[in-house]
Design a protein around this motif. Structure first.
Motif, PDB file in Angstrom:
ATOM      1  N   GLU A   1      10.359  65.572 -20.401  1.00 31.14           N
ATOM      2  CA  GLU A   1      10.776  64.525 -21.331  1.00 31.14           C
ATOM      3  C   GLU A   1      11.232  65.132 -22.648  1.00 31.14           C
ATOM      4  OE1 GLU A   1       8.325  61.253 -23.620  1.00 31.14           O
ATOM      5  OE2 GLU A   1       8.767  60.527 -21.586  1.00 31.14           O
ATOM      6  N   ALA A   2      12.411  64.738 -23.070  1.00 31.61           N
ATOM      7  CA  ALA A   2      12.985  65.215 -24.325  1.00 31.61           C
ATOM      8  C   ALA A   2      13.149  64.029 -25.271  1.00 31.61           C
ATOM      9  CB  ALA A   2      14.331  65.884 -24.069  1.00 31.61           C
TER      10      ALA A   2
ATOM     11  N   TYR B   1      22.765  54.125 -25.994  1.00 26.94           N
ATOM     12  CA  TYR B   1      21.856  54.959 -25.214  1.00 26.94           C
ATOM     13  C   TYR B   1      21.158  54.067 -24.193  1.00 26.94           C
ATOM     14  CZ  TYR B   1      22.695  58.168 -29.084  1.00 26.94           C
ATOM     15  OH  TYR B   1      23.299  58.980 -30.028  1.00 26.94           O
ATOM     16  N   ASP B   2      21.902  53.657 -23.188  1.00 26.93           N
ATOM     17  CA  ASP B   2      21.391  52.726 -22.186  1.00 26.93           C
ATOM     18  C   ASP B   2      20.635  53.462 -21.083  1.00 26.93           C
ATOM     19  OD1 ASP B   2      22.631  50.578 -23.527  1.00 26.93           O
ATOM     20  OD2 ASP B   2      24.532  50.979 -22.496  1.00 26.93           O
ATOM     21  N   TYR B   3      19.648  52.777 -20.515  1.00 25.89           N
ATOM     22  CA  TYR B   3      18.825  53.358 -19.447  1.00 25.89           C
ATOM     23  C   TYR B   3      19.699  53.854 -18.292  1.00 25.89           C
ATOM     24  CZ  TYR B   3      15.770  53.612 -15.391  1.00 25.89           C
ATOM     25  OH  TYR B   3      15.119  54.041 -14.265  1.00 25.89           O
ATOM     26  N   GLY B   4      19.415  55.076 -17.853  1.00 30.10           N
ATOM     27  CA  GLY B   4      20.124  55.658 -16.716  1.00 30.10           C
ATOM     28  C   GLY B   4      21.415  56.364 -17.072  1.00 30.10           C
ATOM     29  N   LYS B   5      21.838  56.250 -18.316  1.00 28.54           N
ATOM     30  CA  LYS B   5      23.105  56.879 -18.722  1.00 28.54           C
ATOM     31  C   LYS B   5      22.939  58.385 -18.827  1.00 28.54           C
ATOM     32  CE  LYS B   5      26.639  56.575 -22.366  1.00 28.54           C
ATOM     33  NZ  LYS B   5      27.027  55.896 -23.638  1.00 28.54           N
TER      34      LYS B   5
ATOM     35  N   ARG C   1      12.974  53.983 -33.114  1.00 25.32           N
ATOM     36  CA  ARG C   1      13.368  55.220 -33.789  1.00 25.32           C
ATOM     37  C   ARG C   1      13.956  56.269 -32.852  1.00 25.32           C
ATOM     38  NH1 ARG C   1      12.827  58.033 -38.356  1.00 25.32           N
ATOM     39  NH2 ARG C   1      12.569  60.290 -38.222  1.00 25.32           N
ATOM     40  N   ASP C   2      13.334  56.493 -31.712  1.00 28.14           N
ATOM     41  CA  ASP C   2      13.699  57.612 -30.843  1.00 28.14           C
ATOM     42  C   ASP C   2      14.289  57.154 -29.510  1.00 28.14           C
ATOM     43  OD1 ASP C   2      12.704  59.358 -32.773  1.00 28.14           O
ATOM     44  OD2 ASP C   2      10.691  59.319 -31.900  1.00 28.14           O
ATOM     45  N   VAL C   3      15.059  58.063 -28.912  1.00 27.54           N
ATOM     46  CA  VAL C   3      15.566  57.885 -27.550  1.00 27.54           C
ATOM     47  C   VAL C   3      14.909  58.964 -26.692  1.00 27.54           C
ATOM     48  CG1 VAL C   3      17.594  57.951 -26.046  1.00 27.54           C
ATOM     49  CG2 VAL C   3      17.775  56.968 -28.346  1.00 27.54           C
ATOM     50  N   TYR C   4      14.398  58.583 -25.516  1.00 29.57           N
ATOM     51  CA  TYR C   4      13.693  59.518 -24.649  1.00 29.57           C
ATOM     52  C   TYR C   4      14.561  59.838 -23.433  1.00 29.57           C
ATOM     53  CZ  TYR C   4       9.916  58.139 -27.697  1.00 29.57           C
ATOM     54  OH  TYR C   4       9.159  57.898 -28.816  1.00 29.57           O
ATOM     55  N   VAL C   5      14.658  61.128 -23.154  1.00 31.06           N
ATOM     56  CA  VAL C   5      15.618  61.627 -22.176  1.00 31.06           C
ATOM     57  C   VAL C   5      14.916  62.503 -21.139  1.00 31.06           C
ATOM     58  CG1 VAL C   5      17.776  62.915 -21.886  1.00 31.06           C
ATOM     59  CG2 VAL C   5      17.349  61.670 -24.033  1.00 31.06           C
TER      60      VAL C   5
ATOM     61  N   THR D   1      19.273  62.361 -18.700  1.00 32.99           N
ATOM     62  CA  THR D   1      19.385  60.950 -18.342  1.00 32.99           C
ATOM     63  C   THR D   1      18.501  60.127 -19.263  1.00 32.99           C
ATOM     64  OG1 THR D   1      19.745  61.568 -16.023  1.00 32.99           O
ATOM     65  CG2 THR D   1      19.152  59.276 -16.468  1.00 32.99           C
ATOM     66  N   ILE D   2      19.051  59.077 -19.844  1.00 39.08           N
ATOM     67  CA  ILE D   2      18.291  58.228 -20.758  1.00 39.08           C
ATOM     68  C   ILE D   2      17.174  57.516 -19.996  1.00 39.08           C
ATOM     69  CG2 ILE D   2      18.384  56.345 -22.429  1.00 39.08           C
ATOM     70  CD1 ILE D   2      20.010  58.820 -23.241  1.00 39.08           C
ATOM     71  N   LEU D   3      15.949  57.643 -20.505  1.00 31.00           N
ATOM     72  CA  LEU D   3      14.793  56.992 -19.890  1.00 31.00           C
ATOM     73  C   LEU D   3      14.465  55.668 -20.579  1.00 31.00           C
ATOM     74  CD1 LEU D   3      12.395  60.057 -19.476  1.00 31.00           C
ATOM     75  CD2 LEU D   3      13.644  58.878 -17.658  1.00 31.00           C
ATOM     76  N   ARG D   4      14.388  55.708 -21.902  1.00 27.28           N
ATOM     77  CA  ARG D   4      14.031  54.525 -22.681  1.00 27.28           C
ATOM     78  C   ARG D   4      14.306  54.812 -24.149  1.00 27.28           C
ATOM     79  NH1 ARG D   4       9.581  57.508 -21.774  1.00 27.28           N
ATOM     80  NH2 ARG D   4       8.111  57.819 -23.492  1.00 27.28           N
ATOM     81  N   LYS D   5      14.155  53.805 -24.964  1.00 30.02           N
ATOM     82  CA  LYS D   5      14.319  53.993 -26.404  1.00 30.02           C
ATOM     83  C   LYS D   5      13.414  53.017 -27.141  1.00 30.02           C
ATOM     84  CE  LYS D   5      18.448  51.040 -26.483  1.00 30.02           C
ATOM     85  NZ  LYS D   5      19.872  50.955 -26.857  1.00 30.02           N
ATOM     86  N   ASP D   6      13.048  53.390 -28.355  1.00 26.65           N
ATOM     87  CA  ASP D   6      12.289  52.485 -29.199  1.00 26.65           C
ATOM     88  C   ASP D   6      13.035  52.332 -30.521  1.00 26.65           C
ATOM     89  OD1 ASP D   6      11.701  54.805 -30.665  1.00 26.65           O
ATOM     90  OD2 ASP D   6       9.761  55.072 -29.698  1.00 26.65           O
TER      91      ASP D   6
END
Length: 275
Positions: A170-171, A184-188, A160-164, A153-158
Protein backbone atom coordinates in the motif's frame (compact mmCIF):
# COMPACT_ATOMS: atom_id res chain seq x y z
CA UNK A 1 19.90 -26.04 37.28
CA UNK A 2 16.23 -25.63 36.41
CA UNK A 3 13.71 -28.44 36.69
CA UNK A 4 9.96 -28.51 36.29
CA UNK A 5 7.29 -29.37 38.76
CA UNK A 6 4.83 -30.98 36.38
CA UNK A 7 1.76 -28.95 35.45
CA UNK A 8 -1.25 -30.96 34.35
CA UNK A 9 -2.40 -29.59 31.04
CA UNK A 10 -4.49 -31.15 28.31
CA UNK A 11 -2.74 -31.34 24.94
CA UNK A 12 -3.88 -28.83 22.35
CA UNK A 13 -2.96 -30.55 19.10
CA UNK A 14 -4.44 -27.82 16.92
CA UNK A 15 -2.42 -24.94 18.40
CA UNK A 16 0.95 -25.80 16.89
CA UNK A 17 -0.66 -26.83 13.59
CA UNK A 18 -2.50 -23.50 13.36
CA UNK A 19 0.68 -21.55 14.08
CA UNK A 20 2.64 -23.54 11.48
CA UNK A 21 -0.08 -22.98 8.88
CA UNK A 22 -0.20 -19.24 9.55
CA UNK A 23 3.58 -18.98 9.45
CA UNK A 24 3.57 -20.62 6.02
CA UNK A 25 0.71 -18.48 4.70
CA UNK A 26 2.26 -15.23 5.90
CA UNK A 27 5.82 -16.07 4.98
CA UNK A 28 7.04 -15.75 8.58
CA UNK A 29 9.71 -17.96 10.17
CA UNK A 30 7.87 -20.71 12.06
CA UNK A 31 10.12 -20.77 15.13
CA UNK A 32 10.14 -16.98 15.30
CA UNK A 33 6.35 -16.94 15.36
CA UNK A 34 6.06 -19.68 18.02
CA UNK A 35 8.53 -17.79 20.23
CA UNK A 36 6.51 -14.61 19.74
CA UNK A 37 3.31 -16.43 20.77
CA UNK A 38 5.06 -17.75 23.91
CA UNK A 39 6.14 -14.23 24.82
CA UNK A 40 2.60 -13.03 24.10
CA UNK A 41 1.14 -15.63 26.47
CA UNK A 42 3.37 -14.33 29.28
CA UNK A 43 2.32 -10.74 28.58
CA UNK A 44 -1.36 -11.70 28.44
CA UNK A 45 -1.02 -13.73 31.65
CA UNK A 46 0.49 -10.81 33.56
CA UNK A 47 -2.20 -8.45 32.29
CA UNK A 48 -5.22 -10.70 32.87
CA UNK A 49 -4.24 -12.57 36.02
CA UNK A 50 -2.19 -9.95 37.84
CA UNK A 51 1.13 -11.75 37.61
CA UNK A 52 3.15 -8.58 37.98
CA UNK A 53 4.53 -9.59 41.39
CA UNK A 54 6.05 -12.73 39.89
CA UNK A 55 9.51 -11.73 38.70
CA UNK A 56 10.09 -14.52 36.19
CA UNK A 57 7.23 -16.07 34.24
CA UNK A 58 7.79 -18.13 31.12
CA UNK A 59 5.63 -20.06 28.67
CA UNK A 60 6.41 -22.99 26.42
CA UNK A 61 4.50 -24.53 23.54
CA UNK A 62 5.46 -28.10 22.80
CA UNK A 63 6.56 -28.15 19.16
CA UNK A 64 5.02 -31.58 18.58
CA UNK A 65 1.86 -31.84 20.70
CA UNK A 66 0.93 -28.16 20.97
CA UNK A 67 0.70 -28.48 24.77
CA UNK A 68 0.98 -25.11 26.52
CA UNK A 69 2.96 -24.88 29.74
CA UNK A 70 3.08 -21.69 31.84
CA UNK A 71 5.45 -21.60 34.79
CA UNK A 72 7.34 -19.33 37.15
CA UNK A 73 10.99 -19.66 38.09
CA UNK A 74 11.58 -19.90 41.83
CA UNK A 75 15.04 -19.37 43.30
CA UNK A 76 16.12 -22.05 45.80
CA UNK A 77 17.02 -20.33 49.10
CA UNK A 78 17.74 -21.27 52.67
CA UNK A 79 14.94 -19.13 54.07
CA UNK A 80 11.99 -17.91 51.97
CA UNK A 81 11.33 -14.16 52.14
CA UNK A 82 9.38 -13.83 48.89
CA UNK A 83 7.01 -16.74 48.40
CA UNK A 84 6.11 -15.67 44.87
CA UNK A 85 9.70 -15.88 43.66
CA UNK A 86 11.54 -18.17 46.09
CA UNK A 87 11.35 -21.74 47.35
CA UNK A 88 13.12 -23.34 50.29
CA UNK A 89 15.82 -25.94 49.75
CA UNK A 90 13.76 -28.43 51.75
CA UNK A 91 10.66 -27.98 49.59
CA UNK A 92 12.68 -28.04 46.37
CA UNK A 93 14.32 -31.33 47.36
CA UNK A 94 10.87 -32.79 47.92
CA UNK A 95 10.56 -32.58 44.13
CA UNK A 96 14.13 -33.55 43.32
CA UNK A 97 16.96 -34.36 45.70
CA UNK A 98 19.55 -32.87 43.32
CA UNK A 99 18.48 -29.26 43.92
CA UNK A 100 21.07 -26.96 45.50
CA UNK A 101 20.92 -23.39 46.81
CA UNK A 102 20.77 -20.90 43.95
CA UNK A 103 19.10 -23.32 41.53
CA UNK A 104 15.87 -22.42 39.71
CA UNK A 105 12.72 -24.50 40.04
CA UNK A 106 10.14 -24.28 37.28
CA UNK A 107 6.79 -24.27 39.06
CA UNK A 108 3.73 -24.77 36.89
CA UNK A 109 1.02 -22.10 37.14
CA UNK A 110 -2.61 -23.16 36.97
CA UNK A 111 -4.25 -20.77 34.53
CA UNK A 112 -7.97 -20.84 33.80
CA UNK A 113 -9.00 -20.40 30.17
CA UNK A 114 -5.44 -20.90 29.01
CA UNK A 115 -6.65 -21.68 25.49
CA UNK A 116 -8.29 -18.27 25.18
CA UNK A 117 -5.17 -16.64 26.61
CA UNK A 118 -3.05 -18.41 24.01
CA UNK A 119 -5.43 -17.43 21.21
CA UNK A 120 -5.26 -13.76 22.23
CA UNK A 121 -1.47 -13.90 22.43
CA UNK A 122 -1.23 -15.67 19.08
CA UNK A 123 -3.43 -13.06 17.39
CA UNK A 124 -1.33 -10.22 18.78
CA UNK A 125 1.98 -11.90 17.95
CA UNK A 126 0.89 -12.76 14.41
CA UNK A 127 -0.32 -9.22 13.77
CA UNK A 128 2.98 -7.79 14.94
CA UNK A 129 5.05 -10.27 12.96
CA UNK A 130 3.02 -9.60 9.82
CA UNK A 131 3.59 -5.86 10.27
CA UNK A 132 7.31 -6.42 10.80
CA UNK A 133 7.57 -8.70 7.75
CA UNK A 134 5.57 -6.25 5.65
CA UNK A 135 7.77 -3.36 6.72
CA UNK A 136 10.96 -5.30 5.88
CA UNK A 137 9.59 -6.32 2.48
CA UNK A 138 8.49 -2.80 1.57
CA UNK A 139 11.70 -1.26 2.87
CA UNK A 140 13.90 -3.75 1.00
CA UNK A 141 11.89 -3.51 -2.22
CA UNK A 142 11.17 0.20 -2.45
CA UNK A 143 13.93 2.09 -0.60
CA UNK A 144 16.14 1.55 -3.64
CA UNK A 145 13.37 2.76 -5.97
CA UNK A 146 13.33 6.37 -4.80
CA UNK A 147 12.78 8.70 -7.78
CA UNK A 148 11.72 5.78 -9.96
CA UNK A 149 8.49 5.47 -11.93
CA UNK A 150 5.91 2.88 -10.81
CA UNK A 151 2.41 1.92 -11.94
CA UNK A 152 -0.25 1.64 -9.27
CA UNK A 153 -3.99 1.02 -8.88
CA UNK A 154 -6.18 3.37 -6.85
CA UNK A 155 -7.62 1.57 -3.81
CA UNK A 156 -9.48 4.32 -1.97
CA UNK A 157 -9.25 7.93 -0.90
CA UNK A 158 -10.19 10.06 2.07
CA UNK A 159 -10.34 13.80 2.71
CA UNK A 160 -6.57 14.11 2.51
CA UNK A 161 -4.82 11.07 1.02
CA UNK A 162 -5.19 8.67 -1.89
CA UNK A 163 -4.20 5.04 -1.26
CA UNK A 164 -2.61 3.06 -4.05
CA UNK A 165 -1.76 -0.63 -4.53
CA UNK A 166 1.75 -1.21 -5.90
CA UNK A 167 2.88 -4.82 -6.14
CA UNK A 168 0.74 -5.88 -3.12
CA UNK A 169 2.08 -2.98 -1.06
CA UNK A 170 0.00 0.00 0.00
CA UNK A 171 1.31 3.39 -1.05
CA UNK A 172 0.09 6.87 -0.14
CA UNK A 173 -0.38 9.91 -2.37
CA UNK A 174 -0.66 12.80 0.09
CA UNK A 175 -2.63 15.95 -0.69
CA UNK A 176 0.46 18.05 -1.42
CA UNK A 177 1.59 15.49 -4.01
CA UNK A 178 -1.78 15.31 -5.79
CA UNK A 179 -2.66 17.27 -8.92
CA UNK A 180 -5.55 19.66 -8.35
CA UNK A 181 -8.79 18.50 -10.03
CA UNK A 182 -7.21 15.20 -11.12
CA UNK A 183 -9.57 12.26 -10.55
CA UNK A 184 -8.44 9.34 -8.42
CA UNK A 185 -11.24 6.84 -8.91
CA UNK A 186 -11.21 3.30 -7.52
CA UNK A 187 -9.49 0.82 -9.83
CA UNK A 188 -7.85 3.48 -11.98
CA UNK A 189 -4.27 2.72 -13.03
CA UNK A 190 -1.78 5.57 -13.00
CA UNK A 191 1.94 6.21 -12.99
CA UNK A 192 3.61 7.71 -9.91
CA UNK A 193 7.03 8.78 -8.75
CA UNK A 194 8.35 7.02 -5.63
CA UNK A 195 9.49 9.54 -3.01
CA UNK A 196 10.55 6.98 -0.40
CA UNK A 197 9.29 4.71 2.41
CA UNK A 198 7.50 6.29 5.38
CA UNK A 199 5.60 5.04 8.42
CA UNK A 200 1.90 5.90 8.77
CA UNK A 201 -0.29 4.72 11.66
CA UNK A 202 2.48 2.30 12.74
CA UNK A 203 2.50 0.73 9.25
CA UNK A 204 5.01 1.09 6.44
CA UNK A 205 3.81 3.00 3.40
CA UNK A 206 5.36 4.10 0.13
CA UNK A 207 5.19 7.86 -0.42
CA UNK A 208 4.21 8.82 -3.99
CA UNK A 209 4.01 11.96 -6.09
CA UNK A 210 2.09 13.13 -9.14
CA UNK A 211 3.42 16.71 -8.99
CA UNK A 212 7.20 16.27 -9.01
CA UNK A 213 9.20 17.55 -11.98
CA UNK A 214 11.09 14.28 -11.80
CA UNK A 215 7.86 12.46 -12.76
CA UNK A 216 7.86 14.33 -16.07
CA UNK A 217 11.51 13.45 -16.63
CA UNK A 218 10.86 9.76 -16.01
CA UNK A 219 7.82 9.76 -18.31
CA UNK A 220 9.89 11.30 -21.11
CA UNK A 221 12.62 8.70 -20.54
CA UNK A 222 9.98 5.97 -20.74
CA UNK A 223 8.30 7.18 -23.92
CA UNK A 224 11.20 8.80 -25.84
CA UNK A 225 13.88 6.26 -26.89
CA UNK A 226 16.35 9.04 -27.80
CA UNK A 227 16.19 10.39 -24.22
CA UNK A 228 16.61 6.92 -22.75
CA UNK A 229 19.74 6.30 -24.86
CA UNK A 230 21.17 9.72 -24.05
CA UNK A 231 21.05 11.06 -27.61
CA UNK A 232 18.57 13.74 -26.50
CA UNK A 233 19.12 15.46 -23.15
CA UNK A 234 16.52 17.11 -20.91
CA UNK A 235 18.08 20.41 -19.91
CA UNK A 236 15.36 21.75 -17.62
CA UNK A 237 11.73 21.24 -16.62
CA UNK A 238 9.22 23.91 -15.61
CA UNK A 239 5.82 22.73 -14.48
CA UNK A 240 2.43 23.84 -13.23
CA UNK A 241 0.95 20.45 -12.23
CA UNK A 242 -2.41 19.84 -13.87
CA UNK A 243 -2.03 22.82 -16.17
CA UNK A 244 1.14 22.79 -18.27
CA UNK A 245 4.76 21.70 -18.40
CA UNK A 246 7.72 23.12 -20.29
CA UNK A 247 10.65 20.85 -21.09
CA UNK A 248 13.87 22.21 -22.59
CA UNK A 249 15.79 19.61 -24.59
CA UNK A 250 18.82 19.48 -26.84
CA UNK A 251 20.43 16.84 -29.03
CA UNK A 252 23.95 15.49 -28.87
CA UNK A 253 23.57 14.33 -32.45
CA UNK A 254 23.18 17.05 -35.10
CA UNK A 255 21.16 14.60 -37.18
CA UNK A 256 18.47 14.27 -34.49
CA UNK A 257 15.83 16.95 -34.01
CA UNK A 258 15.43 17.03 -30.20
CA UNK A 259 12.04 18.73 -30.24
CA UNK A 260 10.73 16.52 -33.03
CA UNK A 261 11.91 13.38 -31.22
CA UNK A 262 9.96 14.40 -28.11
CA UNK A 263 6.79 15.45 -29.91
CA UNK A 264 6.73 12.46 -32.26
CA UNK A 265 4.82 11.96 -35.47
CA UNK A 266 1.55 13.90 -35.26
CA UNK A 267 2.31 14.55 -31.59
CA UNK A 268 1.92 10.86 -30.70
CA UNK A 269 4.81 10.64 -28.23
CA UNK A 270 4.00 13.73 -26.22
CA UNK A 271 0.32 12.73 -26.22
CA UNK A 272 1.24 9.39 -24.62
CA UNK A 273 3.06 11.29 -21.86
CA UNK A 274 0.12 13.63 -21.31
CA UNK A 275 -2.24 10.68 -20.98
Amino acid sequence: MAKKKEQPEEPRDNVIDAIKMLAKERGIDEEELITAVEEGIVTAFRKEFGGSQIARVQAEIDRESGEIYVYKLLKVVEEVEDKENEISLEEARAFDSDYELGDDVEMGIEVEKLGRLAATAAKSAISQKVRDAEFRRIENEFTGKTNELVTGTILRKDARDVYVDIDRAEATLSRENQIKNESYDYGKQMKFLVLGVDEKNSRPTIALSRTSNELVRKLFELEIPEIKTGEVIIQSISREPGSRSKVAVYSRDENIDAKGACVGQRGQRVQEIMN
